[in-house]
Design a protein around this motif. Structure first.
Motif, PDB file in Angstrom:
ATOM      1  N   LEU A  73       2.251  -5.425   6.042  1.00 41.08           N
ATOM      2  CA  LEU A  73       2.362  -5.303   4.540  1.00 41.08           C
ATOM      3  C   LEU A  73       3.587  -4.391   4.111  1.00 41.08           C
ATOM      4  CD1 LEU A  73      -1.593  -4.065   4.112  1.00 41.08           C
ATOM      5  CD2 LEU A  73      -0.210  -5.955   3.123  1.00 41.08           C
ATOM      6  N   ALA A  74       4.420  -3.777   5.147  1.00 44.00           N
ATOM      7  CA  ALA A  74       5.613  -3.370   5.056  1.00 44.00           C
ATOM      8  C   ALA A  74       6.660  -4.266   4.639  1.00 44.00           C
ATOM      9  CB  ALA A  74       6.194  -2.597   6.526  1.00 44.00           C
ATOM     10  N   ALA A  86      -2.472  -3.134   7.467  1.00 40.37           N
ATOM     11  CA  ALA A  86      -1.914  -4.034   8.409  1.00 40.37           C
ATOM     12  C   ALA A  86      -0.301  -3.568   8.163  1.00 40.37           C
ATOM     13  CB  ALA A  86      -2.299  -5.340   7.904  1.00 40.37           C
ATOM     14  N   LYS A  87       0.151  -3.808   9.492  1.00 38.75           N
ATOM     15  CA  LYS A  87       1.618  -3.369   9.546  1.00 38.75           C
ATOM     16  C   LYS A  87       2.575  -4.270   8.719  1.00 38.75           C
ATOM     17  CE  LYS A  87       2.089  -0.641  13.602  1.00 38.75           C
ATOM     18  NZ  LYS A  87       0.784  -0.034  13.572  1.00 38.75           N
ATOM     19  N   SER A 117       4.488  -5.078  -3.705  1.00 41.03           N
ATOM     20  CA  SER A 117       3.233  -5.099  -4.439  1.00 41.03           C
ATOM     21  C   SER A 117       3.406  -4.571  -5.857  1.00 41.03           C
ATOM     22  CB  SER A 117       2.240  -4.803  -3.652  1.00 41.03           C
ATOM     23  OG  SER A 117       2.057  -3.389  -3.487  1.00 41.03           O
ATOM     24  N   PHE A 118       2.550  -5.210  -6.707  1.00 43.08           N
ATOM     25  CA  PHE A 118       2.381  -4.501  -8.055  1.00 43.08           C
ATOM     26  C   PHE A 118       1.010  -4.786  -8.600  1.00 43.08           C
ATOM     27  CE2 PHE A 118       2.176  -4.475 -12.885  1.00 43.08           C
ATOM     28  CZ  PHE A 118       2.769  -3.230 -12.973  1.00 43.08           C
ATOM     29  N   VAL A 120       5.834  -6.486   2.452  1.00 42.75           N
ATOM     30  CA  VAL A 120       5.358  -6.995   1.197  1.00 42.75           C
ATOM     31  C   VAL A 120       5.607  -6.166   0.082  1.00 42.75           C
ATOM     32  CG1 VAL A 120       3.343  -7.996  -0.304  1.00 42.75           C
ATOM     33  CG2 VAL A 120       3.495  -8.219   2.500  1.00 42.75           C
ATOM     34  N   LEU A 130      -3.725  -7.158   0.160  1.00 39.70           N
ATOM     35  CA  LEU A 130      -2.883  -6.042   0.446  1.00 39.70           C
ATOM     36  C   LEU A 130      -3.784  -5.035   1.120  1.00 39.70           C
ATOM     37  CD1 LEU A 130      -1.387  -5.816  -3.229  1.00 39.70           C
ATOM     38  CD2 LEU A 130      -0.278  -6.500  -1.154  1.00 39.70           C
TER      39      LEU A 130
END
Lengths: 280, 345
Positions: free
Chosen positions: B77-78, B74-75, B82-83, B80, B53
């Motif tokens: 990641l939009a 990193a772009k 996450s928890f 993705v 992440l």
């Protein structure tokens, strides 16, 4: 991003409490000083300020700013700057902010900008509220020197500062006091990024402030060499704005010193934050 | 990187001081799969996810997610959700506003976030207006799950999403995950609740001391050492019959029943043999599960035995946790030496 940050900070009790404390302190200082000046009109201002306390309500604002600039304003700034980043780390929301994804510089910039606005707002209410109280006591008039208005020693004294001139200097003085405190706040931001702990950031920066003040007050050749580089050395230089005839050299040195502190500490905070592993 | 790989981890390494957290780890996650990342505490699961992440920087190796190499911010990641390591919310702000702030912090408009839908999936519609500081642990956990679902991400990375939840909430989250998986979302789920993982995931990646131990489908990871638990109306007779069934590796008493190491035989084979021999079959259930396979694969940390907290059952402390209290030889069902006491179906 900045709007979201404002939304977070304005919903925090600590923001409202800090502004409230500034208003209360301003009111308290203003009323006490105005009453004192009323009873003892010959008394000059604090910090060697050679103006008549009763000549204009604006002088009460200057006095309140002076008192606040030594403790209240630095502490307020340290909390505003040191708290947001470390609070996000403590809540665990920082990691989610960064995986949004938002660039780390942008996150830090948003927090610094919002902290600056809130800190300035808390600072500005002090001279404004105190001046209003002062105007209620003494009216809105040009400022006279303490000698001219109080003792009568300087016969036929002309106003030292016009109303407009005083207001203009007020703005400059408030900006200077803000820069004084912001230099220390830069340290708080750096420590917040490094430690991710509110208490460590704010208390350590406050410790630096106390250390700097003590060092600056000590005699000795060594201290005299390092004193000009201390963040507190030129803390009161802004008072010269209200003492015509006094040069602004100390203020200029003060601005340069504080800017150097601010740029170095904030720059270091950006570098550290952009390289840091986020494990909180 | 294969065309279908959503995550490609190659030669990943990360150390904190002298402690190596992740060591030359490589695995991939295919599109549409639900992958369980398994390992005991300190195995390097969370460190791996944090690197995935863009929260921490690997010392070596690379992670590619949805075709883009991961770095800080990193772009990709939009895309993705996450928890990671529990929820993180602003306590004085409501659950709903927390989600809105989280979404807007990325500089986006609230429209496509799907806040209400995410709250509904997480079952928090009724309490979304309350400040998060008034939430129970389970509600915060579910709000974290809702946050991960904002904007309908293509990939969901979840680190211990059901940790500390009560059984009803665990079922709720499991069903939500299965629904999302059925809709085609790729899910990487890190957990040490093996029973949960077994029920939710179709692929597994097992790590130990930062290294890959095994990767593959659940069946591949569990291996061929599956066993069955049988209860009959005549235990001695059943034992005798089953010893002669072809393909059965071993048979052992596990009062009130029998544990059968299946080998190449199936449960159908052993039922057929028992019925043919006139033995009444009362209960037959699969015995060997992910827990025992996991414990065979993963060595306890130095100086430690794996405890229940490292390998819990369905509700965190239920009967299946009891098995990890057994000495290692007793757990080795393949050895057939001892029955697996206290193990549920």
């Amino acid at each position: 991003m900045i709007a979201a940050e404002f939304s977070k900070q304005l919903r925090r009790w600590r923001t409202l409490v800090l502004i409230g404390i500034c208003v209360v302190v301003a009111l308290f200082v203003a009323v006490v000083m105005a009453q004192n000046a009323h009873n003892h009109p010959a008394t000059g201002g604090p910090g060697g300020l050679n103006v008549s306390m009763t000549s204009s309500g604006l002088v009460i604002g200057v006095v309140a700013l002076f008192f606040a600039s030594h403790l209240l304003t630095p502490i307020t700034f340290l909390v505003y700057y040191g708290d947001p980043m470390s609070s996000e780390a403590k809540w665990g929301s920082l990691r989610y902010l960064l995986v949004r994804p938002v660039s780390r510089s942008r996150v830090l910039s948003a927090k610094v900008i919002v902290s600056t606005v809130l800190a300035l707002a808390s600072l500005v209410v002090i001279p404004v509220v105190a001046s209003l109280v002062g105007i209620a006591f003494f009216g809105l008039h040009p400022v006279l020197s303490a000698n001219a208005a109080g003792t009568g020693a300087a016969a036929g004294a002309a106003p030292v500062l016009s109303v407009l001139g005083t207001v203009g200097r007020f703005v400059l003085a408030t900006g200077y006091v803000a820069l004084d405190s912001a230099a220390l706040a830069g340290v708080a931001v750096l420590l917040a990024v490094v430690t991710e702990n509110v208490l460590a950031a704010v208390a350590s920066a406050a410790g630096l402030y106390v250390l700097s003040a003590i060092l600056g007050a000590l005699p000795g050749e060594f201290v005299s060499h390092i004193a000009p580089a201390l963040p507190t050395h030129y803390f009161d230089a802004w008072l010269n704005l209200f003492q015509p005839g006094t040069g602004l050299g100390a203020m200029t040195h003060g601005v340069v010193t504080q800017l150097v502190w601010l740029v170095l500490t904030l720059g270091a905070a950006y570098v550290v934050f952009n390289r840091k592993d986020i494990t909180c | 990187m294969s065309a279908d790989a959503v995550i490609e981890v190659v030669g990943l390494r990360k150390s904190f001081g002298s402690v190596v957290a992740v060591d030359d780890l490589s695995f991939s996650v295919e599109r549409g799969s639900v992958v369980g990342l398994l390992g005991a505490n300190g195995a390097g699961k969370t460190t791996t996810l944090r690197m995935m992440l863009g929260l921490i920087r690997p010392r070596a190796g690379s992670i590619t997610v949805l075709g883009e190499r991961i770095a800080f911010g990193a772009k990709v990641l939009a895309r993705v959700g996450s928890f990671v390591e529990g929820p993180g919310f602003i306590p004085h702000v409501s659950g709903r506003h927390n989600l809105e702030l989280y979404w807007r912090a990325g500089g986006r408009h609230a429209g496509p976030a799907g806040v209400e839908e995410a709250l509904s999936v997480a079952g928090l519609g009724d309490v979304a207006s309350r400040p998060v500081k008034t939430y129970s642990h389970g509600m915060r956990q579910r709000l974290g799950f809702a946050q991960a679902l904002l904007g309908k991400p293509e990939l969901l990375v979840l680190d211990e999403p059901v940790n500390g939840l009560d059984p009803q909430q665990i079922v709720f989250v499991r069903e939500a995950l299965l629904r999302l998986a059925a809709e085609g979302m790729t899910i990487l789920l890190s957990s040490h609740l093996l029973w949960e993982v077994e029920q939710t995931c179709d692929q597994l990646v097992v790590v130990d001391h930062g290294r890959l131990v095994k990767a593959g489908t659940v069946a591949e990871v569990i291996g061929s050492a599956s066993s069955a638990y049988v209860e009959t109306d005549d235990g001695d007779r059943a034992l005798d019959v089953l010893r002669h069934v072809r393909g059965i590796a071993s048979v052992a008493h596990a009062p009130p029943g029998i544990v059968v190491q299946l080998g190449t035989a199936s449960r159908c084979d052993l039922v057929a043999a028992l019925v043919a021999a006139g033995v009444g079959v009362e209960t037959v259930m699969p015995r060997h599960n992910l827990e025992s396979a996991f414990l065979e694969m993963v060595a306890p940390p130095e100086g430690e035995e794996l405890g229940p907290e490292d390998c819990l059952g369905a509700n965190g402390t239920a009967e299946s946790a009891a098995m990890v209290d057994l000495p290692a030889p007793a757990l080795t069902a393949a050895g057939g030496a001892e029955p697996l006491r206290g193990v549920g179906p």
